[in-house]
Structures are given as C-alpha cells and as structure tokens.
Scaffold this motif. Structure first.
Motif, mmCIF file in Angstrom:
data_model
loop_
_atom_site.group_PDB
_atom_site.id
_atom_site.type_symbol
_atom_site.label_atom_id
_atom_site.label_comp_id
_atom_site.label_asym_id
_atom_site.label_seq_id
_atom_site.Cartn_x
_atom_site.Cartn_y
_atom_site.Cartn_z
ATOM 1 N N PRO A 96 0.849 -1.208 0.000
ATOM 2 C CA PRO A 96 0.000 0.000 0.000
ATOM 3 C C PRO A 96 0.881 1.253 0.000
ATOM 4 O O PRO A 96 2.044 1.225 0.405
ATOM 5 N N GLU A 97 0.311 2.355 -0.428
ATOM 6 C CA GLU A 97 1.023 3.625 -0.394
ATOM 7 C C GLU A 97 1.184 4.090 1.055
ATOM 8 O O GLU A 97 0.348 3.797 1.907
ATOM 9 N N PRO A 98 2.260 4.829 1.359
ATOM 10 C CA PRO A 98 2.412 5.382 2.711
ATOM 11 C C PRO A 98 1.210 6.253 3.070
ATOM 12 O O PRO A 98 0.676 6.980 2.233
ATOM 13 N N GLY A 99 0.772 6.152 4.313
ATOM 14 C CA GLY A 99 -0.372 6.922 4.769
ATOM 15 C C GLY A 99 -1.710 6.262 4.511
ATOM 16 O O GLY A 99 -2.747 6.795 4.903
ATOM 17 N N THR A 100 -1.689 5.085 3.863
ATOM 18 C CA THR A 100 -2.932 4.359 3.606
ATOM 19 C C THR A 100 -3.571 3.928 4.924
ATOM 20 O O THR A 100 -2.894 3.455 5.829
ATOM 21 N N VAL A 102 -5.475 1.296 6.942
ATOM 22 C CA VAL A 102 -5.788 -0.133 6.892
ATOM 23 C C VAL A 102 -6.360 -0.551 8.244
ATOM 24 O O VAL A 102 -6.066 0.048 9.278
ATOM 25 N N VAL A 103 -7.182 -1.599 8.227
ATOM 26 C CA VAL A 103 -7.761 -2.145 9.449
ATOM 27 C C VAL A 103 -7.306 -3.596 9.609
ATOM 28 O O VAL A 103 -6.649 -4.159 8.738
ATOM 29 N N SER A 135 -1.193 -1.095 10.621
ATOM 30 C CA SER A 135 -0.176 -0.196 10.078
ATOM 31 C C SER A 135 0.179 -0.647 8.670
ATOM 32 O O SER A 135 0.513 -1.819 8.452
ATOM 33 N N PRO A 136 0.092 0.229 7.664
ATOM 34 C CA PRO A 136 0.389 -0.179 6.286
ATOM 35 C C PRO A 136 1.847 -0.585 6.128
ATOM 36 O O PRO A 136 2.755 0.111 6.587
ATOM 37 N N ARG A 137 2.069 -1.719 5.466
ATOM 38 C CA ARG A 137 3.415 -2.243 5.256
ATOM 39 C C ARG A 137 3.360 -3.282 4.144
ATOM 40 O O ARG A 137 2.272 -3.730 3.769
ATOM 41 N N THR A 167 -8.639 -8.222 0.304
ATOM 42 C CA THR A 167 -9.756 -8.070 1.231
ATOM 43 C C THR A 167 -9.651 -6.714 1.925
ATOM 44 O O THR A 167 -8.573 -6.321 2.368
ATOM 45 N N SER A 168 -10.769 -6.006 2.003
ATOM 46 C CA SER A 168 -10.784 -4.670 2.602
ATOM 47 C C SER A 168 -11.943 -4.562 3.573
ATOM 48 O O SER A 168 -13.063 -4.975 3.263
ATOM 49 N N GLY A 169 -11.679 -4.009 4.738
ATOM 50 C CA GLY A 169 -12.720 -3.787 5.728
ATOM 51 C C GLY A 169 -13.283 -2.386 5.629
ATOM 52 O O GLY A 169 -12.751 -1.520 4.925
#
Length: 461
Positions: A96-100, A102-103, A135-137, A167-169
């Motif tokens: 993912p891009e930085p600052g995305t 995520v859950v 945390s996006p990574r 999968t996205s919440g």
C-alpha cells in the motif's frame, strides 16, 4: 589594460567556481536524503496486468519476478504451465502507499487452481493480514502446488491459475496496491525420500547471541535485503518503516532470531508496535512475533524452529513446513506507524540477535535445475555476502538509499569546499598580481611609499 585583464581573470575564476559548485550540488536537488520508498521492487520485474478471468490470464515464467496492481476488493488471475513432477511456489507481496488507512482484516489471499478450477491445498499460508498493528506495510502471501507422494489434488500437468484476492474492511482506504509476484519451481528428487516430517528435534529455546553489536542497515524489500551472519546487529528504524535482512541457512541447520526495540522518551503504550516476520527462500511466511511498547526496551522472538529438512514439507504445522529448503531466509521487521503519535518518528534503536546452529548437512538429490538456479543452496558466495554485509542486489547494499544519499551529500560538501578554497586561492593570486602591476605603473596603493586607505583606489581621485 592590465587592470581590465585582472578583473576579467577574476570574473572567469568566479564563473568557473560557480559552475563547479553547480555540478556538485545541482539546482533543485535536495541536500538532505528523501525518505526511502516503502518497498523497492525487483529491478528486472516485468510489468503485467492481472486478468478478471482465468482464461485471459498472463502466463508466468519460473524464476521470474513481476509487478502488477490490484484495486480495492479486487480479484486477479495469472497463469502457470506445470508438469506432473515439479513443485511450484508463487509469492505475492502487496504494497500500500504510505499513509494508507488499513484495518485489522485488510490483506491479500493467494491460491492455485488446477485446470478444472479446484483449489490446490496450501494450508493457512495463503492469507496475510495487517492484524492488530493496523499499520500499512508490505504484506506477503503465497500458494503452492506440491508434487510427489502424499498429495491428493493438483497432481497432473496442465494450465493452472494463480488467484490473488484483496480483502478490505470498512473504514480502510480504497487506493490501489502495488504487487510483486515471484514464481519458483522445484524439481522432483532423483530418489524417493521420507514422506513424514521428523518427530524429534531440539525444540528448546536457544541462547540468544551475546557480544558487541555491529551496525548494518536493513534494506527496503526482499530484493535489497541486507545480508547477515550469526551475531548481534544494530540498526535504526522509523515509525511505519519495514526493514529487510537475509541470512543463509543450510540443510540440517536451525535458525533463530529476535528483534529488540530500545528505550525512547514519550507517553503512553502501543499494544502492537514491533513485528518481526521470517520468510523462507520462496518468501513463504514461516513464523512471526510481535510486542507492545511503552518506552522501555522490548523484545519479540521467533519460536524455536526445526532444522532445515526436505521432509519438513509433510508437517501439519506451518512453522515446521516452512523450513523445507536451504537458502536465504528473510527477516522483515516493521515498526507500527502509531509509534509516531506517542514516541515520535524516530529513528529508534533496533537490535537483532541472529543464530544459526548445527553443521551443514547433505542436500537432497534433485533430478533437475531449480528456477531460479541455486535458490535452495547455500554457496560460498552466500557465506561471503553474509560476512561482508552485501545486499541481495550486490554491492555494499549498506545501506539504504537514505544513507547512500547522506554519503553523497558529504562527498559533495567536501568537493564543494575544495573547489571554493581553490577559487579563493586563485582570486588571491590574481589580486596580488593586479596590485603589483599597479605599483609598477605608479597607480596602485604604495606607489608613493604610503598606503592607500581604500584598496585599489587610484591616487588623485
């Protein structure tokens, strides 16, 4: 005319100095290092598009790396052509891009399907999620087609499909994620081997390596992972950053590792701050560990793992099954982005303790070549890389581009200083020649035996 000549020479010198300084520090280029990207993709990765249907999928070549993109809640297909005897491993790293945003449940799933559309069994390793750190990574999931005895599905030759699902919440960002795909092929053995995982091995927690820590900066991806040998290593890690390291582990050897986060000033407690993940030579997840953080030193250690053995693949336990190859094992260390709110951006002190126990054993007799070649071997060159700290891409890898940029700034500063000193020296020589010429012509200061109050001002004006 002499005075004009001296002035012209002076202007020429200054122009040259300015030009040289422009070469050393080009206009518009930052003098400080830009933040490194969240993940550096393989330089030779081919850019491809995933297909919405398996019948339209692009075929992957064993031993190759690819780049692609997946949208929110997307499903993409890629194609493999498999024979009856080779095992296939496909890993997918999502970035993912930085600052995305995520859950917990956000992540990716990877599976293989046979020509009839049946999924090949690969245990629970086909899914990767961000989990409690939120945390996006870079996240890596994998799937396999294991050939040979003991398998009941996906045994035939034919066209197989790789299915990648995102999968996205609710509440997470909908932006695209970049993907890196790697396809590794493993040939069958020349002779039959045991079909049961070892039942007895040393599962006691090992003694963590002690001694003075040596400094080695981690890379930003599998492709630039920094090579380590057993010992104690130190680095700095920033909030939201993921650092990659790699260690050669041969057949019959046991690997262990832990990561420690040093003390820092701040306020509060972060329940899931530091995550360390171990991936095997095909980038399949073997094990991970995490720890919270409240400003004091904290440690996350991997569970005891069995010696590397071909027959580990028949184990039910994913941690045991992951230790089925010799080769480079990768440590990915992530510091949660939430650290910034409580303890600042960092960098924070990171200590790695890496152990490799036991003598190297005999390698299984493969009946063909792996793709890529030597992926399941530990060569003399691998050991040299671990000792010297070379990165996966070669060179000093030392460090990340951030450190390399700082070196460039330092070198540039030294170069600029040398040029400036040289220019001033030349200016002084020319100025002295101008003064001497003026005295000789009776127009300069001191021509009448007295000193002029204003340098270069002719008498009588």
């Amino acid at each position: 005319m002499g005075r004009r000549t001296g002035w012209w020479r002076s202007r020429t010198v200054l122009t040259g100095v300015a030009a040289l300084l422009t070469v050393v520090a080009p206009a518009g280029r930052a003098t400080a290092a830009d933040p490194p990207p969240p993940y550096r993709f393989a330089a030779d990765a081919e850019r491809i598009e995933g297909a919405a249907r398996s019948t339209d999928a692009v075929r992957l070549t064993p031993g190759s790396a690819y780049r692609s993109t997946i949208r929110d809640d997307g499903k993409l297909y890629y194609e493999l052509r498999l024979d009856e005897t080779s095992s296939a491993y496909v890993s997918v790293t999502a970035v993912p891009e930085p600052g995305t945003k995520v859950v917990y449940s956000d992540g990716i799933k990877v599976s293989l399907q046979d020509p009839d559309g049946h999924k090949c069994f690969s245990g629970d390793a086909g899914a990767a999620r961000f989990g409690a750190t939120e945390s996006p990574r870079p996240l890596t999931a994998w799937a396999s087609r294991r050939a040979g005895p003991g398998t009941y599905t996906c045994k035939g030759a034919g066209t197989y499909s790789v299915l990648v699902e995102r999968t996205s919440g609710s509440g997470s960002s909908a932006g695209d994620w970049q993907l890196e795909l790697q396809y590794v092929s493993e040939p069958a053995l020349r002779q039959a081997a045991p079909t049961a995982a070892p039942q007895v091995w040393d599962s006691a927690s090992p003694q963590a390596p002690e001694g003075s820590a040596r400094t080695r900066a981690g890379g930003t991806s599998f492709n630039e992972a920094r090579s380590l040998e057993p010992g104690v290593w130190k680095d700095g890690i920033r909030a939201g950053q993921t650092l990659f390291y790699r260690v050669p582990v041969d057949w019959g050897q046991q690997f262990d590792a832990s990561a420690e986060l040093g003390p820092a000033s701040g306020d509060g407690f972060l329940g899931n701050a530091l995550v360390v993940s171990l991936h095997n030579p095909v980038r399949a997840l073997v094990d991970d560990a995490d720890t919270g953080y409240g400003g004091t030193r904290q440690r996350a250690a991997l569970k005891p793992l069995p010696p590397v053995a071909y027959e580990n693949r028949y184990a039910v336990d994913d941690q045991v099954g992951g230790m089925r190859f010799a080769g480079w094992y990768y440590l990915a260390v992530h510091l949660g982005a939430g650290m910034a709110d409580r303890f600042g951006d960092g960098p924070f002190e990171l200590t790695l303790r890496v152990g490799v126990r036991g003598a190297a054993g005999k390698a299984p007799a493969y009946g063909g070549a792996t793709a890529p070649r030597e992926v399941f071997e530990v060569t003399a060159g691998d050991r040299d890389a671990a000792a010297s700290g070379n990165a996966a891409t070669g060179g000093d890898g030392g460090a990340s581009n951030e450190n390399l940029a700082m070196k460039a700034v330092a070198v540039g500063g030294i170069g600029a200083g040398c040029v400036l000193v040289l220019g001033l020296a030349m200016w002084t020589v020319i100025a002295r020649r101008r003064a001497a010429a003026a005295v000789a012509q009776g127009t300069g200061p001191g021509a009448d035996g007295t000193a002029a109050r204003t340098y270069g001002r002719p008498r009588g004006r």
